[in-house]
Design a protein around this motif. Structure first.
Motif, short mmCIF file in Angstrom:
data_model
loop_
_atom_site.label_atom_id
_atom_site.label_comp_id
_atom_site.label_asym_id
_atom_site.label_seq_id
_atom_site.Cartn_x
_atom_site.Cartn_y
_atom_site.Cartn_z
N VAL A 81 11.80 7.58 7.03
CA VAL A 81 10.49 7.47 6.41
C VAL A 81 10.36 8.59 5.38
O VAL A 81 10.36 9.76 5.73
N HIS A 82 10.24 8.18 4.11
CA HIS A 82 10.16 9.13 3.00
C HIS A 82 8.70 9.37 2.61
O HIS A 82 7.95 8.43 2.41
N ARG A 83 8.33 10.63 2.55
CA ARG A 83 7.02 11.05 2.03
C ARG A 83 7.22 12.40 1.38
O ARG A 83 7.73 13.33 2.00
N ASP A 84 6.83 12.53 0.12
CA ASP A 84 6.87 13.83 -0.53
C ASP A 84 5.82 14.72 0.12
O ASP A 84 4.73 14.26 0.46
N ALA A 85 6.15 15.98 0.29
CA ALA A 85 5.19 16.92 0.90
C ALA A 85 3.97 17.10 0.01
O ALA A 85 2.84 17.16 0.48
N ASP A 86 4.20 17.19 -1.30
CA ASP A 86 3.13 17.41 -2.27
C ASP A 86 2.20 18.53 -1.79
O ASP A 86 2.66 19.52 -1.23
N GLN A 87 0.91 18.38 -2.02
CA GLN A 87 -0.03 19.44 -1.64
C GLN A 87 -0.33 19.46 -0.14
O GLN A 87 -0.85 20.44 0.37
N MET A 88 -0.01 18.38 0.57
CA MET A 88 -0.32 18.31 2.00
C MET A 88 0.55 19.24 2.82
O MET A 88 0.13 19.72 3.86
N GLY A 89 1.78 19.45 2.40
CA GLY A 89 2.70 20.29 3.15
C GLY A 89 3.51 19.50 4.15
O GLY A 89 3.17 18.37 4.52
N GLY B 272 0.82 -1.20 0.00
CA GLY B 272 0.00 0.00 0.00
C GLY B 272 0.85 1.25 0.00
O GLY B 272 2.07 1.21 -0.12
N HIS B 273 0.19 2.38 0.15
CA HIS B 273 0.90 3.65 0.10
C HIS B 273 1.01 4.33 1.47
O HIS B 273 1.74 5.29 1.62
N SER B 274 0.30 3.84 2.45
CA SER B 274 0.31 4.52 3.74
C SER B 274 1.60 4.20 4.51
O SER B 274 2.17 3.11 4.39
N VAL B 275 2.04 5.16 5.27
CA VAL B 275 3.23 4.97 6.10
C VAL B 275 2.98 3.84 7.08
O VAL B 275 3.82 2.96 7.28
N GLY B 276 1.80 3.83 7.69
CA GLY B 276 1.48 2.78 8.66
C GLY B 276 1.52 1.39 8.04
O GLY B 276 2.04 0.45 8.64
N GLY B 277 0.99 1.25 6.83
CA GLY B 277 1.02 -0.04 6.14
C GLY B 277 2.43 -0.51 5.88
O GLY B 277 2.77 -1.69 6.06
N LYS B 278 3.28 0.40 5.47
CA LYS B 278 4.67 0.03 5.20
C LYS B 278 5.41 -0.32 6.49
O LYS B 278 6.16 -1.30 6.53
#
Length: 174
Positions: free
Chosen positions: A33-41, A11-17
């Protein structure tokens, strides 16, 4: 950085990974833990990461890695490295790299990086098609060659990453 594909859909969620990483077993002192900020900030992504780590791996120190859009933006700041990875270090074609102050505002840094690498290669036809199929490998090489004290060090998202990494390392019990 464990490969999670063999565990099935993560999946795509941090929790799932993180849940899948937990299933791998082993001991982890620090997790990035990598997550692009994208529109969320950045702040929303920080909270998403904090919450998932607290739920799934609370014993681990974590480092959030949050580029503004995509990690590829960090790779668009070193023309010399791009030319070397494109196996044309002495190329002369103009690369149309975005100014450093605008690189984090690009809407699609991945597409821009693909285009810049192709331009740097100065290939055409079939050889260019073969080169373009190696984009993932070329991106990996650029990441490996990224000079942490080079031009990327002037980007706010990189500065935040370095600060977060130092903070995480300071929290380790040694």
């Amino acid at each position: 950085n464990p490969e999670l594909d063999w565990l099935g859909d993560v999946g795509h969620s941090v929790g799932g990974k993180l849940s899948k990483v937990r299933r791998l077993g082993g001991e982890y002192e620090v997790i990035a833990v990598h997550r692009d900020a994208d529109q969320m900030g950045r702040e929303a992504r920080l909270e998403e990461i904090r919450s998932a780590v607290q739920k799934h791996m609370p014993e681990c120190v974590h480092v959030p890695v949050i580029p503004v859009r995509m990690t590829e933006a960090w790779l668009l700041v070193d023309e010399s490295a791009i030319r070397r990875v494109a196996t044309n270090p002495n190329g002369t074609r103009r690369l149309e790299l975005p100014p450093l102050r605008r690189v984090e505002a690009l809407s699609d840094p991945k597409a821009k990086l693909k285009q810049v690498l192709a331009d740097a290669s100065e290939l055409s036809g079939r050889r260019l098609q073969q080169f373009n199929r190696r984009f993932s490998e070329n991106r990996r090489q650029l990441l490996q060659r990224l000079d942490p004290e080079g031009p990327v060090s002037r980007l706010p998202s990189w500065q935040s990453f370095v600060h977060d990494l130092k903070d995480a390392l300071d929290r380790l019990d040694y």
